[in-house]
Design a protein around this motif. Structure first.
Motif, PDB file in Angstrom:
ATOM      1  N   ALA A  25       4.468  14.583 -49.618  1.00 42.27           N
ATOM      2  CA  ALA A  25       3.611  15.038 -48.529  1.00 42.27           C
ATOM      3  C   ALA A  25       4.384  15.883 -47.519  1.00 42.27           C
ATOM      4  O   ALA A  25       3.832  16.814 -46.922  1.00 42.27           O
ATOM      5  CB  ALA A  25       2.976  13.841 -47.828  1.00 42.27           C
ATOM      6  N   SER A  26       5.649  15.577 -47.353  1.00 40.68           N
ATOM      7  CA  SER A  26       6.480  16.317 -46.393  1.00 40.68           C
ATOM      8  C   SER A  26       6.707  17.764 -46.816  1.00 40.68           C
ATOM      9  O   SER A  26       7.156  18.586 -46.009  1.00 40.68           O
ATOM     10  CB  SER A  26       7.832  15.619 -46.221  1.00 40.68           C
ATOM     11  OG  SER A  26       8.483  15.461 -47.474  1.00 40.68           O
ATOM     12  N   ASP A  27       6.419  18.101 -48.078  1.00 37.88           N
ATOM     13  CA  ASP A  27       6.577  19.469 -48.564  1.00 37.88           C
ATOM     14  C   ASP A  27       5.366  20.348 -48.262  1.00 37.88           C
ATOM     15  O   ASP A  27       5.363  21.542 -48.579  1.00 37.88           O
ATOM     16  CB  ASP A  27       6.838  19.474 -50.078  1.00 37.88           C
ATOM     17  CG  ASP A  27       8.147  18.803 -50.436  1.00 37.88           C
ATOM     18  OD1 ASP A  27       9.156  19.097 -49.764  1.00 37.88           O
ATOM     19  OD2 ASP A  27       8.164  17.981 -51.369  1.00 37.88           O
ATOM     20  N   CYS A  28       4.325  19.763 -47.682  1.00 33.82           N
ATOM     21  CA  CYS A  28       3.106  20.522 -47.368  1.00 33.82           C
ATOM     22  C   CYS A  28       3.430  21.650 -46.382  1.00 33.82           C
ATOM     23  O   CYS A  28       4.082  21.423 -45.354  1.00 33.82           O
ATOM     24  CB  CYS A  28       2.052  19.597 -46.769  1.00 33.82           C
ATOM     25  SG  CYS A  28       0.562  20.442 -46.212  1.00 33.82           S
ATOM     26  N   ILE A  29       2.959  22.875 -46.698  1.00 31.79           N
ATOM     27  CA  ILE A  29       3.158  24.020 -45.807  1.00 31.79           C
ATOM     28  C   ILE A  29       1.879  24.351 -45.038  1.00 31.79           C
ATOM     29  O   ILE A  29       1.787  25.386 -44.389  1.00 31.79           O
ATOM     30  CB  ILE A  29       3.642  25.247 -46.590  1.00 31.79           C
ATOM     31  CG1 ILE A  29       2.621  25.650 -47.664  1.00 31.79           C
ATOM     32  CG2 ILE A  29       5.017  24.976 -47.206  1.00 31.79           C
ATOM     33  CD1 ILE A  29       2.954  26.956 -48.369  1.00 31.79           C
ATOM     34  N   GLU A  30       0.881  23.472 -45.148  1.00 37.33           N
ATOM     35  CA  GLU A  30      -0.380  23.593 -44.416  1.00 37.33           C
ATOM     36  C   GLU A  30      -1.128  24.901 -44.730  1.00 37.33           C
ATOM     37  O   GLU A  30      -1.745  25.508 -43.857  1.00 37.33           O
ATOM     38  CB  GLU A  30      -0.150  23.451 -42.909  1.00 37.33           C
ATOM     39  CG  GLU A  30       0.426  22.096 -42.518  1.00 37.33           C
ATOM     40  CD  GLU A  30       0.377  21.850 -41.016  1.00 37.33           C
ATOM     41  OE1 GLU A  30      -0.718  22.003 -40.444  1.00 37.33           O
ATOM     42  OE2 GLU A  30       1.418  21.506 -40.432  1.00 37.33           O
ATOM     43  N   CYS A  31      -1.098  25.286 -45.998  1.00 35.86           N
ATOM     44  CA  CYS A  31      -1.837  26.492 -46.389  1.00 35.86           C
ATOM     45  C   CYS A  31      -3.344  26.266 -46.374  1.00 35.86           C
ATOM     46  O   CYS A  31      -4.124  27.204 -46.211  1.00 35.86           O
ATOM     47  CB  CYS A  31      -1.391  26.975 -47.767  1.00 35.86           C
ATOM     48  SG  CYS A  31      -1.865  25.879 -49.140  1.00 35.86           S
ATOM     49  N   GLY A  32      -3.763  25.004 -46.580  1.00 34.90           N
ATOM     50  CA  GLY A  32      -5.181  24.664 -46.490  1.00 34.90           C
ATOM     51  C   GLY A  32      -6.000  24.916 -47.734  1.00 34.90           C
ATOM     52  O   GLY A  32      -7.221  24.684 -47.735  1.00 34.90           O
ATOM     53  N   GLN A  33      -5.377  25.368 -48.827  1.00 38.23           N
ATOM     54  CA  GLN A  33      -6.137  25.627 -50.051  1.00 38.23           C
ATOM     55  C   GLN A  33      -6.848  24.376 -50.546  1.00 38.23           C
ATOM     56  O   GLN A  33      -7.976  24.441 -51.036  1.00 38.23           O
ATOM     57  CB  GLN A  33      -5.212  26.183 -51.132  1.00 38.23           C
ATOM     58  CG  GLN A  33      -4.692  27.570 -50.866  1.00 38.23           C
ATOM     59  CD  GLN A  33      -3.876  28.120 -52.030  1.00 38.23           C
ATOM     60  OE1 GLN A  33      -4.152  27.812 -53.189  1.00 38.23           O
ATOM     61  NE2 GLN A  33      -2.871  28.927 -51.714  1.00 38.23           N
ATOM     62  N   CYS A  34      -6.189  23.231 -50.426  1.00 42.56           N
ATOM     63  CA  CYS A  34      -6.769  21.964 -50.893  1.00 42.56           C
ATOM     64  C   CYS A  34      -8.071  21.657 -50.172  1.00 42.56           C
ATOM     65  O   CYS A  34      -9.042  21.182 -50.789  1.00 42.56           O
ATOM     66  CB  CYS A  34      -5.772  20.832 -50.699  1.00 42.56           C
ATOM     67  SG  CYS A  34      -5.125  20.702 -49.010  1.00 42.56           S
ATOM     68  N   GLU A  35      -8.099  21.923 -48.880  1.00 37.85           N
ATOM     69  CA  GLU A  35      -9.283  21.582 -48.086  1.00 37.85           C
ATOM     70  C   GLU A  35     -10.485  22.440 -48.468  1.00 37.85           C
ATOM     71  O   GLU A  35     -11.631  21.995 -48.351  1.00 37.85           O
ATOM     72  CB  GLU A  35      -8.968  21.712 -46.599  1.00 37.85           C
ATOM     73  CG  GLU A  35      -7.958  20.669 -46.121  1.00 37.85           C
ATOM     74  CD  GLU A  35      -7.713  20.729 -44.620  1.00 37.85           C
ATOM     75  OE1 GLU A  35      -8.384  21.525 -43.934  1.00 37.85           O
ATOM     76  OE2 GLU A  35      -6.838  19.967 -44.126  1.00 37.85           O
ATOM     77  N   THR A  36     -10.244  23.661 -48.944  1.00 44.13           N
ATOM     78  CA  THR A  36     -11.364  24.512 -49.358  1.00 44.13           C
ATOM     79  C   THR A  36     -11.996  24.019 -50.646  1.00 44.13           C
ATOM     80  O   THR A  36     -13.151  24.342 -50.941  1.00 44.13           O
ATOM     81  CB  THR A  36     -10.907  25.974 -49.559  1.00 44.13           C
ATOM     82  OG1 THR A  36      -9.991  26.047 -50.663  1.00 44.13           O
ATOM     83  CG2 THR A  36     -10.238  26.508 -48.304  1.00 44.13           C
TER      84      THR A  36
END
Length: 336
Positions: free
Chosen positions: A305-316
């Protein structure tokens, strides 16, 4: 205790079974007392796994004291190749102190690539089939948190049972359960309390048992009181009334705002994070109190989880509009 038939295995099992994850927390003598209490309460189905640290050994100790023949015994392995599965079967037999295992399952098959490896010439399925011919394994099953992969197993004809999460929050497998039941497969329900997120255990279990495609629900238990409480659902089974149904479905709706169903639609993550598994392991840490075990499993992930770059693709892609980035931050705060 209400009994149901475990699909084409023909095994008559209690509608409430014993999930073997939490037993890791107790010592041998208390584990033996739990096995004894299962028998007293009419619970005859036990599910464990090679990956649950000492769960197999503790259950084996209890069975050695109170009788292997009183129970239908299921375990599972994460091995995907022939040699690994062959080795794990022997370890399970030794740990469980038995000459045969009623149901040996392929544990948490997550992807098409894993599935294809399992059924290949040198895959784990070949070892299970050989063990079945030798009488060491009576029946073969498959577990998963991925609906698409599990459907491949249902359609294949290779398996006698399937195991998947199901509860008032996670209902995505209802149609597949119907299909599996029509094909004669036993249906085992894991996470009947949504990993401990559902507070009203009795209503959740009763909700699950209303589904006649379900063979058994296996809540994790590590105390005699839990066994008594959960067994009561099967021993005194009754359908939910309208008020009770409203209560449990309201709780499910409330959980649904930030609750991962592990459907997998968020994948692939550009950073290679297995997002549902991050939340699953955090749940073991926070709700099951398996802190050391969960931490160890979390550290094994190549991408965390710490590798997340907060691109947000997952949320879409999430069909439930979950705030996945914020939820991953919570995992980082808890597990690192």
């Amino acid at each position: 205790m209400e009994k149901r038939i475990l699909g084409k295995t023909g095994l008559e099992i209690s509608s409430i079974g014993f999930g073997g994850i939490p037993i890791q927390r107790v010592d041998e003598e208390y584990a033996a007392r739990l096995i004894e209490e299962l028998n007293k309460q009419g619970i005859n189905f036990i599910d464990t796994a090679r990956g649950y640290t000492i769960s197999e050994e503790l259950i084996g100790y209890g069975l050695g004291k109170f009788g292997r023949d009183k129970f239908v015994l299921a375990t599972k392995s994460m091995s995907r190749d022939y040699d690994g599965m062959k080795k794990d079967i022997e370890i399970s037999l030794k740990n469980l102190r038995t000459e045969y295992i009623d149901l040996y399952q392929l544990h948490n098959v997550r992807t098409e690539a894993e599935y294809n490896k399992i059924i290949s010439e040198n895959g784990a399925l070949r070892a299970l089939k050989e063990a079945k011919q030798e009488g060491k394994v009576k029946h073969i099953g498959m577990t998963s948190h991925d609906l698409v992969t599990l459907e491949k197993g249902v359609d294949s004809g290779y398996f006698d049972t399937i195991q998947f999460p199901y509860n008032p929050v996670e209902r995505q497998a209802e149609e597949l359960f119907k299909k599996a039941n029509s094909l004669g497969l036993g249906v085992i329900v894991m996470k009947p309390l949504a990993g401990g997120a559902i507070t009203n255990a009795e209503l959740s279990l009763r909700f699950i048992l209303e589904n006649k495609s379900v063979s058994v629900a296996i809540p994790g238990m590590d105390s005699i009181e839990q066994i008594k409480e959960n067994a009561r659902v099967g021993n005194e089974y009754r359908k939910l009334n309208d008020t009770e149904r409203d209560i449990i479905l309201t709780e499910a709706k409330e959980l649904g705002t930030e609750f991962c169903r592990r459907c997998g639609y968020c994948a692939p993550c550009p950073q290679g994070i297995d997002i549902p598994s991050q939340f699953l392991i955090e749940g073991y840490y926070s709700r099951y109190n398996l802190k050391d075990w969960a931490k160890e499993r979390y550290m094994e992930f190549s991408s965390k989880a710490s590798d997340c770059i907060e691109c947000g693709q997952c949320e879409t892609r999430c069909p439930y509009d979950l705030p996945i980035r914020d939820m991953l931050k919570k995992v980082v705060n808890i597990l690192g």
